[in-house]
Design a protein around this motif. Sequence first.
Motif, PDB file in Angstrom:
ATOM      1  N   GLY A  24     -16.140   9.640   0.278  1.00 43.49           N
ATOM      2  CA  GLY A  24     -15.834   8.332   0.886  1.00 43.49           C
ATOM      3  C   GLY A  24     -14.442   8.411   1.490  1.00 43.49           C
ATOM      4  O   GLY A  24     -13.597   7.556   1.258  1.00 43.49           O
ATOM      5  N   CYS A  25     -14.229   9.461   2.298  1.00 42.18           N
ATOM      6  CA  CYS A  25     -12.868   9.780   2.783  1.00 42.18           C
ATOM      7  C   CYS A  25     -12.359   8.793   3.821  1.00 42.18           C
ATOM      8  O   CYS A  25     -11.151   8.719   4.057  1.00 42.18           O
ATOM      9  CB  CYS A  25     -12.852  11.187   3.359  1.00 42.18           C
ATOM     10  N   GLY A  26     -13.253   8.044   4.483  1.00 44.08           N
ATOM     11  CA  GLY A  26     -12.800   7.174   5.569  1.00 44.08           C
ATOM     12  C   GLY A  26     -12.088   8.003   6.628  1.00 44.08           C
ATOM     13  O   GLY A  26     -12.602   9.023   7.090  1.00 44.08           O
TER      14      GLY A  26
ATOM     15  N   ASP B 137     -18.187  11.082   4.298  1.00 43.31           N
ATOM     16  CA  ASP B 137     -18.294   9.634   4.418  1.00 43.31           C
ATOM     17  C   ASP B 137     -19.620   9.315   5.108  1.00 43.31           C
ATOM     18  O   ASP B 137     -20.177  10.137   5.843  1.00 43.31           O
ATOM     19  CB  ASP B 137     -17.125   9.070   5.240  1.00 43.31           C
ATOM     20  N   LEU B 138     -20.079   8.096   4.862  1.00 44.89           N
ATOM     21  CA  LEU B 138     -21.346   7.673   5.475  1.00 44.89           C
ATOM     22  C   LEU B 138     -21.106   7.128   6.877  1.00 44.89           C
ATOM     23  O   LEU B 138     -22.011   7.116   7.711  1.00 44.89           O
ATOM     24  CB  LEU B 138     -21.948   6.584   4.570  1.00 44.89           C
TER      25      LEU B 138
ATOM     26  N   ALA C  38     -22.348  12.125   4.891  1.00 45.59           N
ATOM     27  CA  ALA C  38     -23.275  12.192   3.748  1.00 45.59           C
ATOM     28  C   ALA C  38     -23.204  10.894   2.963  1.00 45.59           C
ATOM     29  O   ALA C  38     -22.215  10.156   3.042  1.00 45.59           O
ATOM     30  CB  ALA C  38     -22.909  13.371   2.845  1.00 45.59           C
ATOM     31  N   ASP C  39     -24.260  10.636   2.203  1.00 49.47           N
ATOM     32  CA  ASP C  39     -24.337   9.440   1.363  1.00 49.47           C
ATOM     33  C   ASP C  39     -24.172   9.877  -0.088  1.00 49.47           C
ATOM     34  O   ASP C  39     -25.040  10.556  -0.644  1.00 49.47           O
ATOM     35  CB  ASP C  39     -25.711   8.786   1.577  1.00 49.47           C
ATOM     36  N   PHE C  40     -23.056   9.488  -0.697  1.00 49.08           N
ATOM     37  CA  PHE C  40     -22.808   9.976  -2.064  1.00 49.08           C
ATOM     38  C   PHE C  40     -23.662   9.284  -3.135  1.00 49.08           C
ATOM     39  O   PHE C  40     -23.625   9.669  -4.293  1.00 49.08           O
ATOM     40  CB  PHE C  40     -21.317   9.971  -2.416  1.00 49.08           C
ATOM     41  N   THR C  41     -24.406   8.272  -2.738  1.00 47.55           N
ATOM     42  CA  THR C  41     -25.318   7.668  -3.731  1.00 47.55           C
ATOM     43  C   THR C  41     -26.626   8.471  -3.813  1.00 47.55           C
ATOM     44  O   THR C  41     -27.475   8.217  -4.660  1.00 47.55           O
ATOM     45  CB  THR C  41     -25.647   6.193  -3.408  1.00 47.55           C
TER      46      THR C  41
ATOM     47  N   ARG D 219       0.845  -1.201   0.000  1.00 53.02           N
ATOM     48  CA  ARG D 219       0.000   0.000   0.000  1.00 53.02           C
ATOM     49  C   ARG D 219       0.882   1.254   0.000  1.00 53.02           C
ATOM     50  O   ARG D 219       0.650   2.179  -0.749  1.00 53.02           O
ATOM     51  CB  ARG D 219      -0.914  -0.019   1.231  1.00 53.02           C
TER      52      ARG D 219
ATOM     53  N   THR E 238     -13.453   3.181  -3.786  1.00 52.46           N
ATOM     54  CA  THR E 238     -14.654   3.804  -3.220  1.00 52.46           C
ATOM     55  C   THR E 238     -15.791   3.915  -4.243  1.00 52.46           C
ATOM     56  O   THR E 238     -16.963   3.733  -3.879  1.00 52.46           O
ATOM     57  CB  THR E 238     -14.302   5.194  -2.639  1.00 52.46           C
TER      58      THR E 238
ATOM     59  N   SER F 154     -10.676   7.241  -3.474  1.00 50.98           N
ATOM     60  CA  SER F 154      -9.509   6.348  -3.471  1.00 50.98           C
ATOM     61  C   SER F 154      -9.884   4.936  -3.024  1.00 50.98           C
ATOM     62  O   SER F 154     -10.899   4.719  -2.377  1.00 50.98           O
ATOM     63  CB  SER F 154      -8.404   6.907  -2.563  1.00 50.98           C
ATOM     64  N   TYR F 155      -9.034   4.004  -3.447  1.00 45.80           N
ATOM     65  CA  TYR F 155      -9.122   2.598  -3.034  1.00 45.80           C
ATOM     66  C   TYR F 155     -10.512   1.977  -3.185  1.00 45.80           C
ATOM     67  O   TYR F 155     -11.102   1.501  -2.207  1.00 45.80           O
ATOM     68  CB  TYR F 155      -8.542   2.435  -1.628  1.00 45.80           C
TER      69      TYR F 155
ATOM     70  N   ASP G  17      -7.462   9.133   4.458  1.00 43.30           N
ATOM     71  CA  ASP G  17      -6.239   8.621   3.827  1.00 43.30           C
ATOM     72  C   ASP G  17      -5.971   9.336   2.510  1.00 43.30           C
ATOM     73  O   ASP G  17      -4.829   9.459   2.076  1.00 43.30           O
ATOM     74  CB  ASP G  17      -6.358   7.123   3.546  1.00 43.30           C
TER      75      ASP G  17
ATOM     76  N   HIS H 260     -18.682   1.441  -4.508  1.00 47.41           N
ATOM     77  CA  HIS H 260     -19.860   1.467  -3.625  1.00 47.41           C
ATOM     78  C   HIS H 260     -21.100   1.963  -4.366  1.00 47.41           C
ATOM     79  O   HIS H 260     -22.198   1.895  -3.819  1.00 47.41           O
ATOM     80  CB  HIS H 260     -19.595   2.327  -2.386  1.00 47.41           C
TER      81      HIS H 260
HETATM   82  C1  LIG Z   1     -12.611   1.471   0.369  1.00 43.50           C
HETATM   83  S1  LIG Z   1     -12.983   2.630   1.594  1.00 43.50           S
HETATM   84  C2  LIG Z   1     -11.864   3.917   1.197  1.00 43.50           C
HETATM   85  C3  LIG Z   1     -11.584   4.820   2.335  1.00 43.50           C
HETATM   86  C4  LIG Z   1     -10.504   5.876   2.073  1.00 43.50           C
HETATM   87  N1  LIG Z   1     -10.909   6.776   1.027  1.00 43.50           N
HETATM   88  C5  LIG Z   1      -9.168   5.240   1.747  1.00 43.50           C
HETATM   89  O1  LIG Z   1      -8.594   5.595   0.736  1.00 43.50           O
HETATM   90  O2  LIG Z   1      -8.674   4.420   2.519  1.00 43.50           O
HETATM   91  C6  LIG Z   1     -14.550   3.222   1.061  1.00 43.50           C
HETATM   92  C7  LIG Z   1     -15.104   4.336   1.911  1.00 43.50           C
HETATM   93  O3  LIG Z   1     -16.337   4.781   1.334  1.00 43.50           O
HETATM   94  C8  LIG Z   1     -17.300   4.968   2.365  1.00 43.50           C
HETATM   95  N2  LIG Z   1     -18.654   4.808   1.771  1.00 43.50           N
HETATM   96  C9  LIG Z   1     -19.222   3.673   1.316  1.00 43.50           C
HETATM   97  N3  LIG Z   1     -20.441   3.923   0.814  1.00 43.50           N
HETATM   98  C10 LIG Z   1     -20.654   5.248   0.960  1.00 43.50           C
HETATM   99  C11 LIG Z   1     -21.728   6.117   0.626  1.00 43.50           C
HETATM  100  N4  LIG Z   1     -22.822   5.649   0.036  1.00 43.50           N
HETATM  101  N5  LIG Z   1     -21.607   7.433   0.897  1.00 43.50           N
HETATM  102  C12 LIG Z   1     -20.490   7.916   1.515  1.00 43.50           C
HETATM  103  N6  LIG Z   1     -19.438   7.135   1.859  1.00 43.50           N
HETATM  104  C13 LIG Z   1     -19.513   5.829   1.573  1.00 43.50           C
HETATM  105  C14 LIG Z   1     -16.964   3.909   3.398  1.00 43.50           C
HETATM  106  O4  LIG Z   1     -17.468   4.227   4.672  1.00 43.50           O
HETATM  107  C15 LIG Z   1     -15.430   3.932   3.334  1.00 43.50           C
HETATM  108  O5  LIG Z   1     -14.890   4.869   4.212  1.00 43.50           O
END
Ligand SMILES: C[S@@+](CC[C@H](N)C(=O)[O-])C[C@H]1O[C@@H](n2cnc3c(N)ncnc32)[C@H](O)[C@@H]1O
Length: 440
Positions: A83-85, A123-124, A147-150, A47, A171, A168-169, A88, A174
């Motif tokens: 989807g920042c988690g 992020d959700l 927030a929910d990006f969908t 990584r 996301t 990233s990674y 990262d 989803h």
């Molecule tokens: C694969 S992880 C990536 C996290 C971070 N961006 C990284 O690079 O490590 C996906 C992220 O998307 C978020 N996520 C999933 N579905 C989502 C949604 N509908 N709206 C917002 N965030 C979402 C998850 O909670 C998670 O933090």
Amino acid sequence: MSQTKTQGEYQNVAAPDTDQMPAYSEAVKSGLYAKKSGLVGKYDNVRRYWEDEITRTFLRRHLAKLIERSQARMRRVRILDLGCGTADGYELLAGTRQRDPGLQDVEVDLLTPNVLGLYKGVDLNADLLGQARGIYGENPKMAFEQADFTQGLPLGAKEKPYDLYFTSYGTCSHHNEDETLVSLLAEIAERTDHYCVIVCDWLGRYSYEWQTLWTNDLSENRNMDYVVSYIYEKEEREARRDELQHLCLRLMSRQEAEAIVAEASKAAGVEIRPLAFFDRSVFTGRHMDTAEYSPSAQPIRAAVNSLHEANTRTDPGELLIDYVPKQGFDFLNDYFEHLQMCWNTLVQYTTQLLEHYDEKAAAFSQEPPSIPASYPPALRDMMDRMRRVVEGVGWLGIGLPRENIIEPQLGYALRYLVTGLQQGRGCGHGLVGIFEVDKT
Ligand SMILES: C[S@@+](CC[C@H](N)C(=O)[O-])C[C@H]1O[C@@H](n2cnc3c(N)ncnc32)[C@H](O)[C@@H]1O
């Protein structure tokens, strides 16, 4: 001769050890006392030294252009990480360097504090946001929002648009239904004032680690049942099988990504222009090690992690890939076979260099085999460099030159090879697309 202390002598000695134990307990609770290893876990060596760096390599040019354009308008860069988690993405972006800084340069980052206007992460998941705030909450240029990006672009009616929309990674995977991603991209394009860059990061449809899911009919196997099993080592993974988390994630090919973006452009009436696609982690995806989805997957990620681990000697045999073709997918088999041949050739050549190097004489005891002119230029180049690395440090004798210099360099040489030969089609664990909206 042993000496026994009298009771009086003990009374003058420091407090019993139990009084000092809370200090250690605190350290353990903070997590900072944990054993750190790059061999396993979320932040393993692949990584940090491969995936983050490969992403930066492809992003660098576009980020530099974005910064230049913002500065030309007397503006700083605003970033929205979807989807920042735990943010990262911020670390990934902040670690992007200027192209080819000289050895003497100290300031090498592209996104310096005077360039960054705002980083907002959405992020959700409230727990992840809590952790992100815990790390970055003190930074006034960083904000986090649930927030929910969908459900559409998380951008208030009066909020200024962003310059970089980042994911990233995996996301974007989803978005299980393409419609939600189409709407999100269309909204970004509509809300753009002048110019923006969008980075979409999906799981690659044709990663070798899930070869059993490959299909020629793109209406099949669109979403995979992705088991988060790689965070545990083998025995623990099996012991905890019932508790493992599963995610439903969209597998993406270049062809499908282009169709989604074309549809979003049409919906917005604004062109979202592809700038680059790249495959990340072609033979080094996390599920190569678990073999959850393919009996032919080999633990190549573990072997590459070992190459980059300090003071650890790697068995080069663990790095050799035996690609098993899948009938009916010649367009993929040809690519993977070519890459596997290049990869193995570099590993075997380096092994020979190590075998033939005489440390006392500080020279090869046997001249290394010549490099055929028919080999691809990237492979020839990396073979030549590995020869020069072994010659350059094989005699050092201090600091474990094989473990700490030659093996990491072999890692970088393999990374160079896979990065140069990737085709951005969805053949890696990750498929990343970089796009721009230009209304100027
Ligand atoms: C694969 S992880 C990536 C996290 C971070 N961006 C990284 O690079 O490590 C996906 C992220 O998307 C978020 N996520 C999933 N579905 C989502 C949604 N509908 N709206 C917002 N965030 C979402 C998850 O909670 C998670 O933090």
